[in-house]
Scaffold this active site. Structure first.
Site, PDB file in Angstrom:
ATOM      1  N   HIS A 343     -81.787  -8.223 -47.255  1.00 21.25           N
ATOM      2  CA  HIS A 343     -81.771  -8.436 -48.712  1.00 21.25           C
ATOM      3  C   HIS A 343     -81.728  -7.122 -49.490  1.00 21.25           C
ATOM      4  O   HIS A 343     -81.502  -7.122 -50.706  1.00 21.25           O
ATOM      5  CB  HIS A 343     -83.006  -9.235 -49.139  1.00 21.25           C
ATOM      6  N   ARG A 577     -18.433 -19.174 -16.185  1.00 24.50           N
ATOM      7  CA  ARG A 577     -19.826 -18.712 -16.132  1.00 24.50           C
ATOM      8  C   ARG A 577     -20.630 -19.479 -15.080  1.00 24.50           C
ATOM      9  O   ARG A 577     -20.764 -20.700 -15.152  1.00 24.50           O
ATOM     10  CB  ARG A 577     -20.477 -18.874 -17.506  1.00 24.50           C
ATOM     11  N   HIS A 616     -11.986 -18.129 -10.474  1.00 20.32           N
ATOM     12  CA  HIS A 616     -11.144 -19.322 -10.460  1.00 20.32           C
ATOM     13  C   HIS A 616     -11.311 -20.086  -9.159  1.00 20.32           C
ATOM     14  O   HIS A 616     -10.684 -21.128  -8.973  1.00 20.32           O
ATOM     15  CB  HIS A 616      -9.668 -18.938 -10.618  1.00 20.32           C
TER      16      HIS A 616
END
Length: 624
Positions: A343, A577, A616
């Site tokens: 306090h 891909r 391919h």
């Protein structure tokens, strides 16, 4: 060499002065150190060496200190008490341990009671023997510190906080963290709230100091957050340790969670260091773990505030109600938070406002839970605080609203089936952008956190006729917003849609361990294949599968399960891909052919592989 009793007392006092409530822990470490230097860490060894070198020591062969006759004024404070046979005779001195023997021989008796003495007084004189264990060392110093703390002008503010929103968002957080083995407790969230409130009330992180007959307010540059840990010793006794987290105000919630758990783990395994106890500025203690509703903890030197969180539960007047009844009338669990403050530097209004802002944060204001979700990488909006309107308890005139609320639940279910894929967790990079769609928010349909534990008709979700709104939302989220996004409601045929829905909205069977191993092996094979090509044939044109290796494991499992379903032939059409990875790890053993192509040569079994045609290539194989 053995330290004298006086030196031991001095060392105990030094430890208590330095470590306060943690003195018991340090005293035990000192005992371990004296038995075996290697049993403590280097930091503790250095500390204990310095501590013991400053103390006086005597050899075990030296005579002990002679008894000193107490001064007259000290004798005046001494009282001798005789008790019945077999009981204890003790000499007490005000403010120090008794030097007289703790027991007298059994032959000593009290004088016979006068004939006029009541029988009850004679029985009371024959007191049961008790054992008095002297308090010495750090424990004595702690007791003295507790009495000295009474001189500090402290006061305590209390506030009772509803935890409904905290409870709901904590469940979402723990569900998200379940895979990583982490878990968030109520105390973690309360600690975060305290640290956030200190940004608005930095003066509560100050402390009071008196030096040279002058008073000072010490303003600390960072928050060293003390964490009270209840530790059970090997002998079954319990002690309280208060280590601290350095610079806790600068940590994100995820970092605070790690630091908090780390300091508790080290406290319970005896791994705390000297620095863990030094410089605490504000503390949090949680007596609620042992059922205490509220407490006024002692304020230790060096800090201006200590916060305590009490037990979590429903208000006493509702504790006999069933969960259904509590949900029906909208009763929340509550927790009492206390702020005990010095306090001299903190005023009651500041402490009250401090607790009020903690209350606001725990109710979700100031984007408190939004920040926690963001820190943890949870990409969904947290639940919001809302007022409860339950037409089921508002009388017959509101019965229509009950039907309306059920209809709104059906709208929410349909929205998940149509829009759930929009907030599915599909980002492989773990982007922290919040995934939010208003049609998937319960608030859009007039539903609140108070409805989560209430029963509604499910419309087929989860295979049950009725369920709580929480169960409905959790199941829909698992079905449509997980790692796979499903969109099928655009299909026109109702039979087809129902067929898909029935299979989507079911719990998948557990995956056998052998299947998990096969999936892992395919993922490793896919990654190593691309890594080898990128390292061995640096600079050559590639269309790698990197970032999408999961395709290999999925295709492998689909092909393995095809034969039992009566499928004889599978044709796969692919772009560039990932084509070579699929050929190598799904179709068959074609690595030699692929590597020959990268070498610029022509494999004798595949003379058409020439030129820029590596991606391919096609292949065929047989899976038995």
């Amino acid at each position: 060499m053995a330290t004298s009793e006086g030196t031991q007392a001095e060392i105990g006092q030094l430890i208590a002065d330095e470590f306060g409530v943690n003195a018991d822990y340090v005293s035990e470490l000192l005992s371990q150190f004296e038995r075996d230097r290697s049993s403590v860490d280097d930091d503790w060894r250095s500390f204990f060496d310095e501590l013991l070198s400053n103390g006086r020591s005597v050899t075990e062969t030296e005579p002990g200190p002679r008894a000193v006759e107490p001064a007259p004024e000290e004798r005046a404070q001494t009282a001798s008490i005789r008790v019945a046979p077999g009981a204890i005779q003790a000499t007490y001195e005000w403010g120090r341990e008794a030097e007289a023997p703790a027991r007298k021989s059994a032959q000593e008796t009290v004088a016979p009671a006068p004939a006029t003495q009541p029988q009850a007084a004679i029985v009371a004189a024959e007191a049961e023997a008790v054992e008095r264990i002297p308090i010495r060392g750090p424990a004595l110093r702690i007791a003295e510190n507790m009495e000295a703390s009474l001189a500090v002008p402290t006061a305590t503010s209390q506030r009772q906080v509803p935890l409904k929103l905290l409870d709901e968002n904590r469940q979402v957080i723990n569900k998200h963290l379940a895979a990583s083995g982490r878990k968030v407790s109520y105390t973690h969230v309360a600690a975060r709230a305290i640290l956030k409130v200190l940004e608005s009330f930095p003066q509560l992180n100050d402390s009071f100091e008196e030096q040279d007959e002058s008073a000072y307010r010490l303003r600390h540059q960072q928050v060293n957050f003390g964490v009270a840990v209840d530790v059970t010793k090997k002998d079954g006794t319990r002690t309280l340790l208060v280590p601290n987290i350095k610079g806790a105000d600068k940590l994100t919630f995820s970092q605070l969670l790690d630091a908090y758990d780390d300091v508790i783990k080290r406290a319970r395994t005896g791994k705390l260091q000297i620095s863990d106890f030094q410089g605490t500025t504000i503390s949090l203690t949680n007596p609620g773990t042992i059922g205490t509703t509220a407490s006024n903890p002692r304020l230790m030197s060096g800090q201006g505030v200590i916060v305590a969180t009490g037990a979590i539960g429903y208000p006493p007047e509702y504790q006999a109600m069933s969960p259904e009844g509590l949900s029906r009338i909208g009763i929340s669990k509550v927790m009492t938070i206390t702020s005990t403050y010095d306090h001299r530097i903190v005023q009651g209004a500041e402490s009250g406002a401090f607790l009020a802002l903690i209350d606001e944060l725990l109710r979700g204001q100031h984007e408190f839970y939004d920040q926690i979700f963001a820190d943890l990488g949870i990409r969904y909006r947290p639940y919001r605080w809302a007022m409860d309107v339950n037409p089921a308890i508002l009388g017959e005139e509101r019965r229509r609203d009950v039907v309306r609320k059920q209809a709104r639940v059906f709208e929410l279910i349909n929205a998940y089936r149509v829009r759930g894929h929009l907030i599915a967790d599909l980002d492989p990079l773990g982007c922290k952008t919040v995934q939010y769609h208003p049609e998937l928010d319960i608030e859009t349909y007039g539903l609140t956190i108070w409805d989560l534990d209430r029963q509604f008709i499910t419309g087929g979700v989860g295979g049950s006729e009725t369920a709580t709104l929480r169960e409905i939302v959790d199941q829909l989220h698992d079905y449509y917003c997980g790692k796979v996004g499903i969109e099928y409601r655009n299909i026109q045929g109702p039979e087809e849609k129902e067929w898909i829905r029935a299979r989507v909205e079911t719990e998948p069977p557990p995956v056998p361990a052998e299947v998990k191993k096969q999936i892992l092996w395919k993922l490793i094979s896919a990654e190593l294949f691309e890594r080898f090509l990128g390292t061995k044939y640096l600079g050559q044109k590639r269309f790698s599968i990197e970032g999408n290796e999961t395709v290999i494991a999925v295709l492998d499992q689909l092909i393995d399960s095809a034969a039992p379903r009566g499928i004889d032939d599978i044709t796969i059409g692919m772009a560039h891909r990932g084509r070579l990875n699929v050929i190598a790890n799904v179709i068959g053993k074609f690595c030699e052919r692929i590597f020959t192509s990268f070498e610029g040569s022509i494999h004798p079994n595949f003379p058409h592989d020439q030129g820029d045609v590596k991606y391919h290539q096609g292949a065929s194989g047989v899976r038995e």
